[in-house]
Design a protein around this motif. Structure first.
Motif, mmCIF file in Angstrom:
data_model
loop_
_atom_site.group_PDB
_atom_site.id
_atom_site.type_symbol
_atom_site.label_atom_id
_atom_site.label_comp_id
_atom_site.label_asym_id
_atom_site.label_seq_id
_atom_site.Cartn_x
_atom_site.Cartn_y
_atom_site.Cartn_z
ATOM 1 N N TRP A 1 15.985 61.705 8.692
ATOM 2 C CA TRP A 1 16.854 62.727 9.262
ATOM 3 C C TRP A 1 17.008 62.450 10.754
ATOM 4 O O TRP A 1 16.117 61.847 11.361
ATOM 5 C CB TRP A 1 16.234 64.110 9.033
ATOM 6 N N LYS B 1 24.594 77.392 9.751
ATOM 7 C CA LYS B 1 23.513 77.194 8.786
ATOM 8 C C LYS B 1 23.311 78.376 7.852
ATOM 9 O O LYS B 1 22.176 78.816 7.591
ATOM 10 C CB LYS B 1 22.215 76.849 9.517
ATOM 11 N N ASN C 1 15.402 71.857 8.134
ATOM 12 C CA ASN C 1 15.352 71.803 9.593
ATOM 13 C C ASN C 1 16.551 71.032 10.143
ATOM 14 O O ASN C 1 16.992 71.255 11.254
ATOM 15 C CB ASN C 1 14.070 71.124 10.058
ATOM 16 N N ALA C 2 17.034 70.100 9.334
ATOM 17 C CA ALA C 2 18.218 69.332 9.741
ATOM 18 C C ALA C 2 19.468 70.104 9.340
ATOM 19 O O ALA C 2 19.378 71.204 8.796
ATOM 20 C CB ALA C 2 18.194 67.969 9.068
ATOM 21 N N THR C 3 20.624 69.535 9.617
ATOM 22 C CA THR C 3 21.858 70.215 9.248
ATOM 23 C C THR C 3 21.936 70.332 7.727
ATOM 24 O O THR C 3 21.306 69.556 6.999
ATOM 25 C CB THR C 3 23.098 69.447 9.751
ATOM 26 N N GLY D 1 19.042 70.623 14.207
ATOM 27 C CA GLY D 1 19.475 71.141 12.915
ATOM 28 C C GLY D 1 20.851 71.768 12.947
ATOM 29 O O GLY D 1 21.378 72.141 11.898
ATOM 30 N N GLY E 1 19.507 69.759 3.772
ATOM 31 C CA GLY E 1 18.706 69.869 4.988
ATOM 32 C C GLY E 1 18.117 71.259 5.134
ATOM 33 O O GLY E 1 18.717 72.248 4.718
ATOM 34 N N ASP F 1 24.399 65.744 14.739
ATOM 35 C CA ASP F 1 23.361 66.527 15.395
ATOM 36 C C ASP F 1 22.691 65.660 16.468
ATOM 37 O O ASP F 1 21.716 64.957 16.191
ATOM 38 C CB ASP F 1 22.354 66.981 14.335
ATOM 39 N N GLU G 1 15.028 68.655 1.976
ATOM 40 C CA GLU G 1 14.224 68.208 3.113
ATOM 41 C C GLU G 1 12.839 68.833 3.045
ATOM 42 O O GLU G 1 12.703 70.042 2.808
ATOM 43 C CB GLU G 1 14.906 68.623 4.418
#
Lengths: 644, 566
Positions: B526, B107, B471-473, B172, B469, B167, B547
């Motif tokens: 998500w 990330k 908090n997500a990927t 994330g 993203g 995920d 996001e």
């Protein structure tokens, strides 16, 4: 291939013929016009007799309901009543009684919308679309008018409205139209029979249906993978909402964690093994029948038959049972055909029927093809609609309902289609419910399987097996050392051989060759069907053809008020060297003739034995159940024709 | 005479335009020169679509077997440049690569690469190969990559065919699935005779080699991977890959994995995510997704716009077309009836060839509001029979487009992807082709990998959505984008974290909008279930959506949730 020839005809030309035939024949009703269009749509679709029976029925019932709105004397089928929980409302609107123009318009709009919906996923929809569009437009209607608001008296909107309602009904009727009628539960228990290979190959359960593989793929080391395996068509069709089938005749029968709805359960077909764990003689008797009758398909064997109603027809099989002893009284095992008496005189003309002596091998091949109703045909339910239309068109037929009340062209067609459609739909539901539950083996698998085991006649002879086929002089024998079939290194000695139709390997040119009959290895036995078809892709027990045909014959008998065709004779001419599709023949013009509708139905049933796809035990229960269905459907349909 | 030449030139150049070719081969003019150099067998290769330098043009990473893998930078002018060397993606020892997928593992905003391998040289001088570890390359953000598999705990040496990212625990960080084919492989040093891959066949695969255990890795905060293969509640199969996908619309990523030789061994498996509990449940039998065939790849898409994802699996002969009938209902295989059940295809010089399918992808290539289907096909090296690719047009039922598609090359096709390389809004297609083992001089020549530009010229509209993203990927892998159009039409897409075959499609989702010039509303769900909405979106644009950190459920959402309305 002869079939390809038809495709090579300039498309426009062919198309014009169809359209002309449909539109411009004098005195044809609007219902007839659209019936011809649906029959042509069926020919452009897959050979799916269950699906087309339903399509024919829903269309016929839809046209009938529109007619009742204008006729104002009869009760509609769908409208303003609860059908299996579906209520199709219709508000009485000021459509004039017998307003022909409005009625034609409503029927045409409804048919147009309906046919588009039911056939737009056909493989040959382009052809179908051209036909539907051109018929609709040449009647002067506008395809862009899509309103369904009929309440101000617009008959085109009425057609659109009713079609939409019937289509929506179809989404819910248990046929699984949403997923292209694909099976949700059923799975075959046997591995496919690869048609390019000999024998029955791997059968896990000898009492159950075996799929056929039309292709094989060979990997680097010669291992074979079956391909092009058509799935069982319609094993769950019993779930479909019927026309007149009675809940009292319905059983829910569980197998493989699925409850098959079975109407008119005929009981189980004969199993492969008997209680002593030897081949069951009823199983053997039935399936070996098919290979024996396959030996009748030679036009040059000097066997001549009178195939006119003087020679064939008038069979009585009331109170028959399905065991071998009873069946023996009906079918002629070695000579072929049934033990019917024929007719001394034509009761309509009071003259004897004129004899028609032809080679048995021509007659049997012609009727096997005539009733095949496989690819490119209108399938059996559609076939009986063409027979109904033939009767309606007959010069000597008066359009008298039950032989009494004379009807107009339109009213006759509307009522006849409604009842015949209902009967065909019910026949499909009953026959396929039984097929799905019993999932019974077809002759191609059974004959090859029994022969793969060997012979069960004599433990002292070669290749004995308690599961094997029985030897029958002139029909079933062992390959011996001096046999032509023994092979170069005598590898076939001891194998079972059959005297039968020799199969497609003996036809290199379908225009000039016919396979003929002779001794072949049983492992290579083929039914007399197109090589692209071989055997319908569903279980044999009970015969769909017998069920449809008998039901239709009963409907036509009651509808016309006579068991006899108009003038005491129905006829179809199969042209010399033209009619047969996958081999040469017939050797002369063959007139297929029937005195009664039941004779036609019985002939259709027998043709399936010669065609190599049904043993007698598949056939007879189909006829008996078909009879019940036809009579019930007629009386139920008729009850709509009078208001209380 | 000159005039005559001129006219004939005109006539011949005008002809192709008339025949309505839907795709055009632009491999050469795009500067792409690639072929998968097969290590004497049937395995590989793949292609992944990702934007490694974040310049807005999607780049390609191609595996090459025992050849040199290639990173192609998309220059944005319709041309690609081979930047493999300068980006540091070169191996010292020869490694036989197969599949590839990409994700932002740590990330940091830059997309990393994961490559599966089946073998590697033992040492520089030796020809002898052994099983090899797979390769993780982290993107430094400066146009270079650094190999990090040891550091991330990806040390197992397996016979791996492909990989995907998703995920599974909605933290994330993208988790990893690796498909393995054999458990062990005896290379040239086998006891009895030589066992190289050239002689692999049905018999030797089934009788002499055990199927491999697939691997599942949990991403531990971007710092390492933890082997959680025990969550894969199934037996080892001859694995060709898996997709992370939400089969049951409960907003977590399930795993559908496909196996070769499933008739006699472990068939395809569906593992249902028990999120928020970190576990999976095997529902293959209940859902009837346990198809046992020569499954090579799987494509994901909601072909009938009912918001449930459907799956097409490639096979020898037609592959199953598994249609999702809704939550807790078994799937139904529509292949025999929906039009994709074609078993043979017109091959070289009109000969009919059994279809051997590998790549499968759903894409609305003509913007008519439904997903069409593309399959890349090819024989099993060293067989050389020529099996072209196939495009199916969705018209409720599927109809093959074949010769008009422009996609029917005679290469030994394997993985394929869709993406928009020229940023013109429609989806182009890339197909990886294998190098034939045999000399092809008299067999029609060698066909290399192909880039096909979508030239389907209708004036229908489209929308592309790129997820950012937080908090997500990073790219929202496995997220579900749903759009709402007039007449109650809804369409969903799932962001691809790696699918078939051994490849990964674009992570920018694409919709054909037909005549619609705007989208009424759009929702993004998500993994984990967090959903955000946009309204009134105009067509023909690339919509980038960040996001939202905090999403406050509106009263209306509470109401929907309360009554469990989707």
């Amino acid at each position: 291939m002869k079939w390809n020839k038809i495709r090579f005809l300039p498309f426009v030309f062919l198309f014009l013929i169809v359209q002309q035939k449909i539109l411009f024949s004098q005195e044809r009703s609007i219902a007839r016009t659209w019936n011809e269009v649906i029959l042509e749509s069926i020919r452009n679709d897959f050979a799916r007799p269950t699906v087309h029976a339903r399509n024919l029925f829903h269309m016929s019932a839809m046209m009938y309901d529109i007619w009742t709105i204008f006729n104002k004397k009869s009760k509609p089928f769908f409208l303003n009543k609860n059908n299996n929980g579906v209520y199709i409302p219709y508000e009485e609107t000021s459509f004039d009684k017998e307003n022909k123009k409005a009625l034609h318009e409503a029927i045409s709009y409804a048919s147009y919308r309906y046919l588009y919906h039911r056939y737009e996923v056909s493989p040959k929809f382009k052809k179908t679309k051209d036909l539907i569009d051109s018929v609709f437009c040449s009647l002067g209607y506008d395809p862009n008018f899509k309103s369904i608001n009929y309440k101000d008296g617009n008959s085109a909107a009425l057609g659109n409205y009713i079609a939409k309602q019937v289509i929506d009904y179809g989404w819910k009727d248990g046929s699984n139209e949403k997923y292209f009628y694909t099976n949700l539960f059923y799975e075959p228990v046997n591995q496919p029979l690869i048609l390019k290979n000999p024998g029955s190959q791997k059968i896990n359960d000898p009492n159950r249906w075996q799929p056929l593989a039309f292709e094989k793929f060979i990997d680097q080391s010669g291992n074979e993978i079956p391909g092009s395996v058509p799935p069982f068509l319609g094993p769950e069709w019993g779930l479909t909402w019927p026309f007149s089938l009675d809940k009292n005749d319905l059983k829910s029968m569980n197998r493989d964690e699925f409850n098959f709805p079975v109407y008119h359960d005929p009981g189980p077909p004969p199993e492969f093994l008997d209680s002593d764990c030897k081949i069951n003689s009823e199983f053997w008797w039935n399936h070996s029948y098919v290979s024996i009758w396959s030996s009748h398909l030679d036009p040059n064997d000097d066997v001549l038959w009178d195939i006119s109603p003087a020679g064939i027809g008038n069979l009585d099989f009331s109170n028959i049972k399905y065991n071998v002893e009873s069946l023996k009284g009906i079918y002629n095992r070695y000579d072929g055909g049934d033990f019917s008496n024929g007719y001394k005189i034509n009761p309509i003309t009071n003259k004897p029927y004129k004899k028609q002596i032809v080679p048995r091998g021509d007659y049997t091949r012609v009727i096997a093809e005539f009733w095949a109703d496989g690819p490119d045909s209108e399938t059996p339910p559609g076939h009986w609609f063409t027979i109904l239309n033939y009767v309606s068109d007959h010069n000597e037929f008066d359009l008298k309902f039950e032989g009494k009340e004379k009807l107009t062209n339109l009213e006759w067609d509307i009522k006849a289609y409604f009842i015949l459609g209902g009967a065909m739909h019910d026949a499909a539901i009953a026959a396929w419910g039984i097929k799905g539950f019993y999932d019974y083996i077809r002759p191609i698998s059974a004959i090859r399987m029994m022969s793969d085991y060997g012979q069960s006649s004599n433990p002292n002879l070669l290749n004995y097996s308690p599961f094997g086929i029985k030897l029958e002089k002139d029909y079933v024998d062992l390959v011996n050392e001096n046999d032509k079939l023994a092979g170069k290194s005598k590898e076939n000695v001891g194998k079972i051989k059959l005297r039968a139709w020799k199969g497609h390997d003996y036809i290199s040119n379908t225009e000039t060759d016919n396979a003929g009959v002779g001794w072949i290895l049983a492992e290579n036995w083929w039914p007399y069907q197109r090589p692209t078809f071989v055997t319908p892709n569903f279980a044999g027990y009970i015969s769909g053809h017998s069920t449809y045909s008998r039901a239709a014959a009963e409907v036509l008998t009651l509808l016309t008020g006579s068991e006899y065709f108009p003038g005491g004779m129905g006829e179809y001419i199969a042209k010399k060297n033209k009619f047969l599709v996958f081999e040469e023949g017939p050797t002369r013009d063959i007139k297929i003739q029937w005195a009664t509708y039941r004779d036609a139905s019985n002939q259709c049933s027998l043709s399936r034995i010669w065609g190599g796809i049904h043993p007698p035990v598949d056939d007879l229960p189909g006829r008996i159940i078909g009879e019940k269905i036809g009579i019930k459907a007629f009386n139920y349909g008729k009850s709509f024709f009078k208001t209380d | 005479m000159r005039l005559y030449h001129f006219i004939s030139f005109f006539v011949f150049t005008a002809l192709p335009a008339l025949s309505q070719t839907k795709f055009t081969d632009v491999t050469q003019e795009a500067g792409i020169d690639h072929i998968f150099d097969v290590y004497q067998g049937l395995f590989g290769g793949g292609v992944a679509v990702f934007d490694y330098n974040n310049d807005g043009y999607e780049d390609l990473f191609l595996t090459s077997g025992q050849g040199k893998d290639i990173l192609y930078r998309n220059n944005g002018n319709g041309k690609f440049s081979d930047v493999t060397e300068e980006s540091g993606l070169i191996q010292d020892l020869l490694t036989v690569t197969t599949g590839v997928s990409t994700a932002d593992i740590n990330k940091d905003g830059f997309i990393d690469i994961f490559i599966t391998t089946i073998a590697a040289q033992k040492e520089k001088s030796s020809k002898i190969k052994t099983l090899s570890n797979n390769l993780l390359y982290l993107n430094t953000g400066e146009g270079t990559f650094i190999e990090k598999n040891e550091e991330y705990g990806l040390k197992d040496k397996n016979f791996s065919t492909s990989c995907s990212f998703g995920d599974i625990n909605a933290d994330g960080y993208p988790d990893l699935f690796v498909a393995n084919y054999f458990k062990e492989f005896y290379f040239e040093q086998a006891l009895f005779g030589t066992h190289n891959l050239a002689i692999l066949n049905h018999y030797s695969i089934n009788e002499e080699y055990e199927p491999g255990n697939d691997e599942l890795y949990l991403n531990m905060g971007g710092k390492s991977f933890k082997n959680v293969s025990n969550f894969l509640k199934c037996n080892p199969g001859y694995g060709f890959g898996a997709v992370f996908t939400d089969v049951d619309n409960d907003n977590d990523l399930d795993i559908y994995l496909v196996n070769d030789f499933g008739e006699n061994n472990e068939p395809n498996q569906i593992l249902i995510n028990q999120y928020p509990k970190l576990d999976f449940e095997n529902k293959s039998k209940e859902l009837k997704l346990n198809v046992g065939l020569k499954s090579m790849g799987v494509g994901v898409g909601d072909y009938n716009n009912d918001s449930y994802l459907d799956y097409h699996v490639t096979n020898i002969f037609a592959g199953p077309f598994m249609v999702n009938r809704g939550k807790d209902k078994s799937f139904v295989n529509l292949a025999p009836n929906i039009g994709t059940g074609i078993n043979k295809i017109e091959g070289y010089k009109g000969s009919k060839q059994v279809i051997i399918g590998w790549g499968s992808l759903f894409v609305d290539y003509d913007h008519d509001k439904d997903l069409d289907l593309f399959n890349s096909n090819g024989p099993i090296n060293p067989m050389t029979n020529r099996i072209p690719n196939i495009l199916f047009e969705n018209k409720g039922r599927f109809f093959d487009v074949c010769s008009d598609s422009g996609l029917m090359d005679f290469g030994i096709g394997r993985g394929s992807v869709h993406f928009d390389y020229d940023n013109d809004g429609d989806q182009d297609i890339f197909v990886v082709n294998q190098k034939p083992v045999y000399d092809m001089t008299y067999r029609g020549g060698i066909v290399k990998s192909k880039l096909y530009r979508n030239d389907n010229s209708n004036n229908l509209n489209w929308l592309k959505v790129k997820l950012n993203g937080k908090n997500a990927t990073t790219r929202g892998l496995g997220s579900r984008v749903k759009i709402f159009l007039k007449d109650n039409l809804q369409m969903v897409r799932e962001v691809d974290g790696g699918s078939s075959h051994a490849s990964q499609n674009t992570s920018i989702v694409h919709f054909g909008l037909g005549e619609n010039t705007k989208v009424d509303s759009l929702s993004i769900t998500w993994p984990g279930g967090k959903t955000q909405y946009l309204v009134d979106i105009s067509s023909n644009q690339l919509l980038e959506v960040d996001e939202l950190e905090e999403i406050n459920d509106s009263l209306w959402d509470h109401f929907l949730k309360y009554f469990n309305i989707d």
